[in-house]
Design a protein around this motif. Structure first.
Motif, PDB file in Angstrom:
ATOM      1  N   THR A 147      -8.446   6.221  -0.992  1.00 59.97           N
ATOM      2  CA  THR A 147      -9.010   7.479  -1.488  1.00 59.97           C
ATOM      3  C   THR A 147      -8.315   7.894  -2.777  1.00 59.97           C
ATOM      4  OG1 THR A 147      -9.506   8.182   0.777  1.00 59.97           O
ATOM      5  CG2 THR A 147      -9.461   9.900  -0.907  1.00 59.97           C
ATOM      6  N   PHE A 148      -6.992   7.829  -2.801  1.00 60.17           N
ATOM      7  CA  PHE A 148      -6.253   8.224  -3.997  1.00 60.17           C
ATOM      8  C   PHE A 148      -6.458   7.234  -5.139  1.00 60.17           C
ATOM      9  CE2 PHE A 148      -3.653  10.435  -0.668  1.00 60.17           C
ATOM     10  CZ  PHE A 148      -4.098  11.700  -1.008  1.00 60.17           C
ATOM     11  N   VAL A 149      -6.601   5.957  -4.818  1.00 68.02           N
ATOM     12  CA  VAL A 149      -6.885   4.955  -5.853  1.00 68.02           C
ATOM     13  C   VAL A 149      -8.254   5.236  -6.467  1.00 68.02           C
ATOM     14  CG1 VAL A 149      -7.418   2.504  -6.223  1.00 68.02           C
ATOM     15  CG2 VAL A 149      -5.371   3.149  -4.946  1.00 68.02           C
ATOM     16  N   LEU A 150      -9.232   5.575  -5.625  1.00 68.71           N
ATOM     17  CA  LEU A 150     -10.560   5.903  -6.132  1.00 68.71           C
ATOM     18  C   LEU A 150     -10.489   7.092  -7.093  1.00 68.71           C
ATOM     19  CD1 LEU A 150     -13.852   5.699  -4.384  1.00 68.71           C
ATOM     20  CD2 LEU A 150     -13.282   7.912  -5.318  1.00 68.71           C
TER      21      LEU A 150
ATOM     22  N   ALA B 189      -5.571   4.208   8.755  1.00 72.72           N
ATOM     23  CA  ALA B 189      -5.684   5.536   8.152  1.00 72.72           C
ATOM     24  C   ALA B 189      -4.839   5.634   6.884  1.00 72.72           C
ATOM     25  CB  ALA B 189      -5.260   6.609   9.159  1.00 72.72           C
ATOM     26  N   GLU B 190      -3.636   5.078   6.913  1.00 74.81           N
ATOM     27  CA  GLU B 190      -2.780   5.076   5.720  1.00 74.81           C
ATOM     28  C   GLU B 190      -3.438   4.281   4.594  1.00 74.81           C
ATOM     29  OE1 GLU B 190       0.794   3.447   7.383  1.00 74.81           O
ATOM     30  OE2 GLU B 190       1.601   5.433   7.871  1.00 74.81           O
ATOM     31  N   GLU B 191      -4.025   3.146   4.952  1.00 77.00           N
ATOM     32  CA  GLU B 191      -4.696   2.305   3.957  1.00 77.00           C
ATOM     33  C   GLU B 191      -5.910   3.034   3.359  1.00 77.00           C
ATOM     34  OE1 GLU B 191      -7.085  -1.877   4.119  1.00 77.00           O
ATOM     35  OE2 GLU B 191      -5.235  -1.757   5.289  1.00 77.00           O
ATOM     36  N   LEU B 192      -6.666   3.722   4.206  1.00 73.03           N
ATOM     37  CA  LEU B 192      -7.837   4.469   3.730  1.00 73.03           C
ATOM     38  C   LEU B 192      -7.434   5.642   2.845  1.00 73.03           C
ATOM     39  CD1 LEU B 192      -9.932   4.382   7.005  1.00 73.03           C
ATOM     40  CD2 LEU B 192     -10.578   3.334   4.819  1.00 73.03           C
ATOM     41  N   ALA B 193      -6.327   6.309   3.193  1.00 74.67           N
ATOM     42  CA  ALA B 193      -5.838   7.401   2.347  1.00 74.67           C
ATOM     43  C   ALA B 193      -5.436   6.851   0.977  1.00 74.67           C
ATOM     44  CB  ALA B 193      -4.662   8.109   3.017  1.00 74.67           C
TER      45      ALA B 193
ATOM     46  N   VAL C  60      -8.777   5.780 -10.384  1.00 72.18           N
ATOM     47  CA  VAL C  60      -9.470   4.782 -11.175  1.00 72.18           C
ATOM     48  C   VAL C  60     -10.855   5.259 -11.618  1.00 72.18           C
ATOM     49  CG1 VAL C  60     -10.426   2.436 -11.120  1.00 72.18           C
ATOM     50  CG2 VAL C  60      -8.195   2.888 -10.116  1.00 72.18           C
ATOM     51  N   LYS C  61     -11.663   5.700 -10.660  1.00 76.00           N
ATOM     52  CA  LYS C  61     -13.039   6.080 -10.982  1.00 76.00           C
ATOM     53  C   LYS C  61     -13.169   7.519 -11.476  1.00 76.00           C
ATOM     54  CE  LYS C  61     -15.391   2.706  -8.182  1.00 76.00           C
ATOM     55  NZ  LYS C  61     -16.466   2.448  -7.242  1.00 76.00           N
ATOM     56  N   LYS C  62     -12.208   8.357 -11.124  1.00 78.57           N
ATOM     57  CA  LYS C  62     -12.182   9.761 -11.545  1.00 78.57           C
ATOM     58  C   LYS C  62     -13.519  10.467 -11.320  1.00 78.57           C
ATOM     59  CE  LYS C  62      -8.669   8.851 -14.983  1.00 78.57           C
ATOM     60  NZ  LYS C  62      -8.286   8.873 -16.369  1.00 78.57           N
ATOM     61  N   PRO C  63     -13.992  10.476 -10.052  1.00 78.17           N
ATOM     62  CA  PRO C  63     -15.276  11.135  -9.784  1.00 78.17           C
ATOM     63  C   PRO C  63     -15.186  12.637 -10.045  1.00 78.17           C
ATOM     64  CG  PRO C  63     -14.150  10.640  -7.740  1.00 78.17           C
ATOM     65  CD  PRO C  63     -13.337  10.019  -8.844  1.00 78.17           C
TER      66      PRO C  63
ATOM     67  N   GLU D   9       0.775  15.265  -7.871  1.00 80.03           N
ATOM     68  CA  GLU D   9       0.777  16.513  -7.093  1.00 80.03           C
ATOM     69  C   GLU D   9      -0.251  16.451  -5.965  1.00 80.03           C
ATOM     70  OE1 GLU D   9       0.068  19.686  -9.873  1.00 80.03           O
ATOM     71  OE2 GLU D   9       1.921  19.259 -10.970  1.00 80.03           O
ATOM     72  N   ILE D  10      -1.416  15.922  -6.263  1.00 81.32           N
ATOM     73  CA  ILE D  10      -2.466  15.805  -5.246  1.00 81.32           C
ATOM     74  C   ILE D  10      -2.002  14.897  -4.112  1.00 81.32           C
ATOM     75  CG2 ILE D  10      -4.768  14.858  -4.811  1.00 81.32           C
ATOM     76  CD1 ILE D  10      -5.468  15.791  -7.695  1.00 81.32           C
ATOM     77  N   ILE D  11      -1.438  13.763  -4.458  1.00 80.53           N
ATOM     78  CA  ILE D  11      -0.950  12.826  -3.440  1.00 80.53           C
ATOM     79  C   ILE D  11       0.131  13.488  -2.596  1.00 80.53           C
ATOM     80  CG2 ILE D  11       0.262  10.647  -3.071  1.00 80.53           C
ATOM     81  CD1 ILE D  11      -1.256   9.596  -5.590  1.00 80.53           C
ATOM     82  N   ARG D  12       1.074  14.147  -3.251  1.00 83.94           N
ATOM     83  CA  ARG D  12       2.162  14.813  -2.532  1.00 83.94           C
ATOM     84  C   ARG D  12       1.614  15.888  -1.584  1.00 83.94           C
ATOM     85  NH1 ARG D  12       4.736  17.987  -6.409  1.00 83.94           N
ATOM     86  NH2 ARG D  12       3.369  19.611  -5.656  1.00 83.94           N
TER      87      ARG D  12
END
Length: 188
Positions: free
Chosen positions: A52-55, A45-49, A58-61, A22-25
């Motif tokens: 961001t979603f991978v972070l 920019a697409e790669e950085l986005a 994976v890390k769940k800050p 949902e967040i990604i969408r």
């Protein structure tokens, strides 16, 4: 609490994968366009986005809850962009923008009106690319993403007063750039 925060909490605390989806969408396109205004390269920019979603996945800050979820998410993306630029990535001068792609005219408007609107949009994006990166970034946050001055200040790590000054100077610079290019405007 906004929808993004509740979706993220569901994902982080309960392991509900649909929360991250949902967040990604909901935030992907806006984050990509914001990061593009920062780095000047749509592919980067697409790669950085994506990073961001991978972070998030994976890390769940943990969100410290100081602002909206969207502000927090954009701050993470901005920090990743700064890190990438510091590692030596060079900005490209030419960018590809989805905003410059033509839309099909509606039934109420003529083909000529649609063409003129697209030409104005192209001129504004061309002028935006010629502004200082900080000006592009603040204009994108305020006018395209609908951030308040306080939210933009949080993302850019500046005071609200500095952001207000930056918005004023960026608008003046954009207007000057448009006038230099012979752009005739009524709504600015």
């Amino acid at each position: 609490m906004d929808n993004g925060a509740s979706s993220y909490r569901r994902f982080r605390d309960e392991g509900d994968e649909s929360g991250l989806a949902e967040i990604i969408r909901d935030y992907k396109d806006g984050l990509i366009f914001y990061l593009n205004s920062f780095v000047g390269d749509i592919r980067l920019a697409e790669e950085l986005a994506l990073d961001t979603f991978v972070l998030l996945g994976v890390k769940k800050p943990k969100d410290k809850g100081k602002g909206s979820f969207k502000t927090w998410l954009y701050t993470i993306g901005r920090n990743l962009a700064i890190d990438r630029l510091r590692r030596g990535m060079k900005q490209k001068q030419e960018t590809l923008s989805l905003e410059t792609l033509p839309e099909l005219p509606g039934e109420e408007e003529s083909l000529e009106a649609a063409y003129l609107r697209e030409e104005r949009k192209i001129a504004v994006h061309r002028a935006l690319r010629k502004l200082k990166p900080e000006y592009r970034q603040i204009l994108w946050l305020i006018y395209f993403e609908g951030f308040s001055n306080r939210e933009a200040a949080a993302v850019m790590k500046k005071s609200v007063h500095t952001v207000e000054t930056l918005v004023y100077r960026a608008r003046r610079s954009l207007k000057s750039q448009l006038e230099t290019e012979g752009f005739v405007y009524e709504e600015l």
